[in-house]
Design a protein around this motif. Structure first.
Motif, PDB file in Angstrom:
ATOM      1  N   LYS A   1      14.314   5.234   4.641  1.00  0.00           N
ATOM      2  CA  LYS A   1      15.440   5.472   5.549  1.00  0.00           C
ATOM      3  C   LYS A   1      16.134   4.131   5.793  1.00  0.00           C
ATOM      4  O   LYS A   1      15.836   3.429   6.750  1.00  0.00           O
ATOM      5  N   PRO A   2      17.063   3.746   4.899  1.00  0.00           N
ATOM      6  CA  PRO A   2      17.662   2.415   5.016  1.00  0.00           C
ATOM      7  C   PRO A   2      18.425   2.207   6.310  1.00  0.00           C
ATOM      8  O   PRO A   2      18.553   1.083   6.792  1.00  0.00           O
ATOM      9  N   SER A   3      18.932   3.292   6.892  1.00  0.00           N
ATOM     10  CA  SER A   3      19.696   3.167   8.127  1.00  0.00           C
ATOM     11  C   SER A   3      18.829   2.765   9.311  1.00  0.00           C
ATOM     12  O   SER A   3      19.363   2.446  10.377  1.00  0.00           O
ATOM     13  N   ALA A   4      17.508   2.779   9.154  1.00  0.00           N
ATOM     14  CA  ALA A   4      16.614   2.461  10.269  1.00  0.00           C
ATOM     15  C   ALA A   4      15.683   1.302   9.954  1.00  0.00           C
ATOM     16  O   ALA A   4      14.654   1.140  10.596  1.00  0.00           O
ATOM     17  N   CYS A   5      16.030   0.484   8.947  1.00  0.00           N
ATOM     18  CA  CYS A   5      15.178  -0.673   8.637  1.00  0.00           C
ATOM     19  C   CYS A   5      16.041  -1.927   8.517  1.00  0.00           C
ATOM     20  O   CYS A   5      17.252  -1.867   8.330  1.00  0.00           O
ATOM     21  N   ALA A   6      15.378  -3.083   8.617  1.00  0.00           N
ATOM     22  CA  ALA A   6      16.088  -4.358   8.591  1.00  0.00           C
ATOM     23  C   ALA A   6      16.776  -4.562   7.236  1.00  0.00           C
ATOM     24  O   ALA A   6      16.163  -4.371   6.182  1.00  0.00           O
ATOM     25  N   PRO A   7      18.051  -4.967   7.232  1.00  0.00           N
ATOM     26  CA  PRO A   7      18.792  -5.124   5.968  1.00  0.00           C
ATOM     27  C   PRO A   7      18.155  -6.106   4.989  1.00  0.00           C
ATOM     28  O   PRO A   7      18.192  -5.879   3.772  1.00  0.00           O
ATOM     29  N   HIS A   8      17.529  -7.174   5.490  1.00  0.00           N
ATOM     30  CA  HIS A   8      16.988  -8.183   4.575  1.00  0.00           C
ATOM     31  C   HIS A   8      15.790  -7.673   3.786  1.00  0.00           C
ATOM     32  O   HIS A   8      15.390  -8.288   2.796  1.00  0.00           O
ATOM     33  N   LEU A   9      15.221  -6.535   4.195  1.00  0.00           N
ATOM     34  CA  LEU A   9      14.059  -5.996   3.485  1.00  0.00           C
ATOM     35  C   LEU A   9      14.441  -4.973   2.421  1.00  0.00           C
ATOM     36  O   LEU A   9      13.574  -4.458   1.729  1.00  0.00           O
ATOM     37  N   GLN A  10      15.724  -4.711   2.261  1.00  0.00           N
ATOM     38  CA  GLN A  10      16.137  -3.693   1.305  1.00  0.00           C
ATOM     39  C   GLN A  10      16.147  -4.219  -0.137  1.00  0.00           C
ATOM     40  O   GLN A  10      16.213  -3.423  -1.086  1.00  0.00           O
ATOM     41  N   GLN A  11      16.086  -5.508  -0.317  1.00  0.00           N
ATOM     42  CA  GLN A  11      15.852  -6.121  -1.632  1.00  0.00           C
ATOM     43  C   GLN A  11      14.813  -7.217  -1.414  1.00  0.00           C
ATOM     44  O   GLN A  11      15.107  -8.274  -0.879  1.00  0.00           O
ATOM     45  N   HIS A  12      13.590  -6.936  -1.844  1.00  0.00           N
ATOM     46  CA  HIS A  12      12.489  -7.811  -1.447  1.00  0.00           C
ATOM     47  C   HIS A  12      11.349  -7.711  -2.451  1.00  0.00           C
ATOM     48  O   HIS A  12      11.034  -6.640  -2.968  1.00  0.00           O
ATOM     49  N   THR A  13      10.732  -8.850  -2.729  1.00  0.00           N
ATOM     50  CA  THR A  13       9.484  -8.891  -3.496  1.00  0.00           C
ATOM     51  C   THR A  13       8.403  -9.496  -2.606  1.00  0.00           C
ATOM     52  O   THR A  13       8.605 -10.556  -2.004  1.00  0.00           O
ATOM     53  N   GLY A  14       7.274  -8.780  -2.514  1.00  0.00           N
ATOM     54  CA  GLY A  14       6.205  -9.261  -1.648  1.00  0.00           C
ATOM     55  C   GLY A  14       4.836  -8.991  -2.234  1.00  0.00           C
ATOM     56  O   GLY A  14       4.680  -8.183  -3.161  1.00  0.00           O
ATOM     57  N   ILE A  15       3.850  -9.653  -1.664  1.00  0.00           N
ATOM     58  CA  ILE A  15       2.462  -9.489  -2.100  1.00  0.00           C
ATOM     59  C   ILE A  15       1.866  -8.264  -1.406  1.00  0.00           C
ATOM     60  O   ILE A  15       2.000  -8.093  -0.190  1.00  0.00           O
ATOM     61  N   ALA A  16       1.199  -7.423  -2.175  1.00  0.00           N
ATOM     62  CA  ALA A  16       0.613  -6.198  -1.630  1.00  0.00           C
ATOM     63  C   ALA A  16      -0.682  -6.490  -0.889  1.00  0.00           C
ATOM     64  O   ALA A  16      -1.513  -7.286  -1.342  1.00  0.00           O
ATOM     65  N   LEU A  17      -0.822  -5.835   0.267  1.00  0.00           N
ATOM     66  CA  LEU A  17      -2.061  -5.842   1.026  1.00  0.00           C
ATOM     67  C   LEU A  17      -2.479  -4.376   1.122  1.00  0.00           C
ATOM     68  O   LEU A  17      -1.868  -3.597   1.845  1.00  0.00           O
ATOM     69  N   VAL A  18      -3.523  -3.983   0.356  1.00  0.00           N
ATOM     70  CA  VAL A  18      -3.789  -2.579   0.069  1.00  0.00           C
ATOM     71  C   VAL A  18      -4.963  -2.047   0.888  1.00  0.00           C
ATOM     72  O   VAL A  18      -6.006  -2.712   0.999  1.00  0.00           O
ATOM     73  N   TYR A  19      -4.791  -0.814   1.411  1.00  0.00           N
ATOM     74  CA  TYR A  19      -5.841  -0.139   2.180  1.00  0.00           C
ATOM     75  C   TYR A  19      -6.050   1.270   1.639  1.00  0.00           C
ATOM     76  O   TYR A  19      -5.096   1.973   1.307  1.00  0.00           O
ATOM     77  N   ASP A  20      -7.323   1.677   1.584  1.00  0.00           N
ATOM     78  CA  ASP A  20      -7.670   3.007   1.078  1.00  0.00           C
ATOM     79  C   ASP A  20      -7.810   4.050   2.170  1.00  0.00           C
ATOM     80  O   ASP A  20      -7.982   5.224   1.881  1.00  0.00           O
ATOM     81  N   SER A  21      -7.775   3.629   3.434  1.00  0.00           N
ATOM     82  CA  SER A  21      -7.848   4.585   4.539  1.00  0.00           C
ATOM     83  C   SER A  21      -7.106   4.022   5.734  1.00  0.00           C
ATOM     84  O   SER A  21      -6.972   2.798   5.887  1.00  0.00           O
ATOM     85  N   TYR A  22      -6.658   4.937   6.607  1.00  0.00           N
ATOM     86  CA  TYR A  22      -5.928   4.502   7.795  1.00  0.00           C
ATOM     87  C   TYR A  22      -6.862   3.769   8.760  1.00  0.00           C
ATOM     88  O   TYR A  22      -6.457   2.796   9.411  1.00  0.00           O
ATOM     89  N   ALA A  23      -8.104   4.231   8.844  1.00  0.00           N
ATOM     90  CA  ALA A  23      -9.063   3.570   9.740  1.00  0.00           C
ATOM     91  C   ALA A  23      -9.263   2.111   9.344  1.00  0.00           C
ATOM     92  O   ALA A  23      -9.314   1.213  10.197  1.00  0.00           O
ATOM     93  N   GLU A  24      -9.373   1.884   8.035  1.00  0.00           N
ATOM     94  CA  GLU A  24      -9.542   0.516   7.523  1.00  0.00           C
ATOM     95  C   GLU A  24      -8.311  -0.317   7.844  1.00  0.00           C
ATOM     96  O   GLU A  24      -8.407  -1.475   8.284  1.00  0.00           O
ATOM     97  N   LEU A  25      -7.122   0.273   7.649  1.00  0.00           N
ATOM     98  CA  LEU A  25      -5.879  -0.450   7.911  1.00  0.00           C
ATOM     99  C   LEU A  25      -5.752  -0.796   9.393  1.00  0.00           C
ATOM    100  O   LEU A  25      -5.404  -1.918   9.756  1.00  0.00           O
ATOM    101  N   LYS A  26      -6.044   0.180  10.257  1.00  0.00           N
ATOM    102  CA  LYS A  26      -5.892  -0.045  11.698  1.00  0.00           C
ATOM    103  C   LYS A  26      -6.815  -1.162  12.176  1.00  0.00           C
ATOM    104  O   LYS A  26      -6.419  -2.013  12.976  1.00  0.00           O
TER     105      LYS A  26
END
Length: 580
Positions: free
Chosen positions: A397-422
């Motif tokens: 939803k580009p209308s609800a996110c920061a414009p500078h993040l609409q073209q971006h390369t970043g390092i992934a931080l990956v989680y296999d479950s929501y509990a782990e992420l939280k």
């Protein structure tokens, strides 16, 4: 009775139960008399189902016990016989793991309630997120005339003179609380002030999005979706639903006459102009498939590029809520502003074309409902991204996110479950920057199960305390339509069934380019092939019951998440039940 009568009393579907002089007809009539009915209650009267999703644990629908009585009053005044049928109430707030797991269950229940009973037409009472698509999907498949009665948005929230929007301000103030900027006393006051009447979310979340879509499709009384739940106009609208459905039965105004391809195109365009919830995509695709209309991701992306956001309603807008939208002219006012982009020949449940509604529409606040030459955003609310991480699409939803993040390369931080992420994101020493891309997988239709609204991944506490309020987040989950931020959702196919999201590793880089509609992990094809060879199948989340059946038959996000055996459309109807 309507002047456009096409049916006689003998043609009524309910006459198959009550109209025959045989033993089975005797049984139906005698049992009706057991309930206090007399022959005048069924002779020549359409039987109208009032399908009610009221419950004591659904705050969005807590007024439906009363509204059902107003509907019945209208039915009786028009010469019909009301029959209230309770259906499962999908309270977005309380049902776990997610109401999306049960959307199709409510759709099945609605269809079978109508088909198995002596029902000639139906009024559907819903509004909380999944109830709108579920009730409509089931009623489409049942094929009888119906009207959708939206619950209506609640009143604006308030705290210390601040106007609060349900959902959207919850996320905003929660981050402030995590940062230590809000006390326990203030937090309790916000809890009591953010939702202060019955009705669904008054932001442009999934509830308001889907009721506006139902309205635009022609399935409600025109403009009904904008009326606030506590407004007296909502009572009058409820009664009018009752009177109108009786005439619809006599006119044989069935859903296939309303739900044309042009009606769905109108709905997509209006959804974009409203700054709609990302959930609109999944639900409209599923509703279209029930109606025999092939709605696709490409339809949304195409219309988004040419449809500006005109409704200045949070979270895409910066100030107003649904109550303000209603006072400014409501959905008919928005249609009027968009009239050159809509097919005004499409009819609604009144039997009249949209042009008749637009003829009498008005707008009194150009900041709430913007003119076409002064939109909130020049393009629509949603964008569909594709690439080696989401070959069947992902949604943002580009209308609800920061414009500078609409073209971006970043390092992934990956989680296999929501509990782990939280747990990790609450760690103040987490090795993360605002340029990272948080990735959550195993949160799709099968993996979670039910594709819960986990896609609004929490900003790590370390960054919140630094003042960061947005960063790129990617998942195969959904998110609440009241949410905001650079969240990439519905990654399809999902990781649980072997979609490419399952191959991402922490440390990989991901490139997102919203203007060019691409999303890719910067990993070679050879490396991805090695990772796929090492991929181990994941266990099914359920081993029995409805969850097991759901996992066996659920479609992926880009296909609408309906159960495969329910996508019959108008071309393959289920036959009427035998009555012996």
């Amino acid at each position: 009775m309507s002047n456009n009568v096409k049916k006689t009393p003998a043609d009524l579907r309910s006459a198959r139960w009550f109209g025959h002089d045989d033993l089975r007809g005797f049984g139906h009539r005698s049992r009706a008399m057991q309930m206090g009915w007399t022959p005048e209650d069924w002779k020549g009267r359409p039987m109208i189902a009032v399908i009610n999703t009221w419950s004591e644990i659904n705050p969005c629908h807590i007024h439906f016990r009363d509204r059902a009585e107003w509907v019945k009053r209208g039915i009786l005044q028009a010469g019909g016989q009301p029959v209230e049928l309770p259906a499962i109430s999908l309270s977005e707030t309380y049902v776990k793991p997610t109401t999306m797991l049960y959307r199709n269950l409510l759709a099945m229940e609605t269809e079978e309630l109508i088909r198995s009973h002596p029902i000639d037409g139906a009024v559907l009472l819903g509004g909380c997120d999944k109830t709108t698509p579920a009730l409509i999907m089931g009623a489409i498949s049942a094929g009888v005339p119906f009207i959708y009665l939206p619950a209506g948005p609640m009143l604006r929230g308030n705290w210390k003179g601040n106007t609060l929007g349900s959902g959207s301000d919850s996320w905003k103030f929660w981050d402030e609380r995590r940062a230590g900027n809000i006390t326990d006393r203030e937090w309790t006051d916000i809890e009591g002030g953010i939702a202060r009447s019955y009705g669904h979310c008054m932001t442009m979340g999934t509830a308001s999005t889907m009721t506006a879509i139902a309205d635009t499709l022609g399935l409600t009384l025109p403009g009904a979706s904008s009326i606030p739940a506590p407004d007296a106009g909502h009572l009058r609208m409820s009664k009018t639903c009752g009177t109108r459905i009786v005439d619809m039965v006599w006119e044989d105004l069935t859903p296939d006459k309303i739900l044309t391809p042009a009606a769905f195109t109108n709905a997509i365009r209006v959804a974009m102009a409203m700054g709609c919830s990302t959930n609109a995509i999944i639900h409209l695709i599923a509703m279209g498939r029930r109606a025999g209309v092939n709605v696709t991701l490409e339809d949304f992306d195409r219309e988004s590029r040419t449809t500006p956001v005109l409704a200045n309603i949070r979270p895409s807008g910066d100030r107003y809520l649904m109550e303000d939208f209603f006072y400014a002219g409501g959905l008919p006012g928005l249609w009027m502003r968009m009239k050159d982009q809509l097919d005004l020949s499409c009819i609604n449940v009144t039997g009249e074309p949209m042009s008749e509604t637009v003829k009498h529409a008005w707008v009194v606040n150009d900041d709430v409902i913007r003119p076409m030459d002064n939109p909130i955003y020049a393009e629509g609310a949603l964008a569909v991204l594709r690439g080696n991480i989401a070959p069947e699409g992902a949604v943002i939803k580009p209308s609800a996110c920061a414009p500078h993040l609409q073209q971006h390369t970043g390092i992934a931080l990956v989680y296999d479950s929501y509990a782990e992420l939280k747990k990790d994101t609450d760690n103040p020493d987490l090795d993360v920057t605002a340029d990272h891309i948080l990735v959550l997988r195993n949160a799709g239709p099968v993996g979670a199960p039910g594709m819960p609204e986990w896609g609004m991944l929490p900003i790590p506490l370390k960054l919140v305390k630094q003042g960061v309020r947005d960063m790129l987040r990617l998942s195969d989950a959904r998110m609440s339509g009241t949410s905001y931020g650079a969240c990439i959702l519905h990654c399809s196919p999902e990781s649980h069934i072997g979609g490419p999201l399952a191959l991402v590793k922490t440390g990989d880089t991901i490139t997102v380019d919203v203007p060019n509609r691409t999303i890719n992990m910067n990993v070679s094809d050879e490396e991805l092939a090695k990772r796929r060879a090492d991929l181990k199948p994941r266990e099914a989340p359920y081993e029995r019951g409805y969850g097991w059946m759901f996992a066996k038959h659920i479609r992926q996000a880009h296909e609408g998440c309906d159960l495969d055996y329910l996508e019959t459309g108008f071309g393959a109807p289920v036959r009427e039940p035998d009555i012996f």
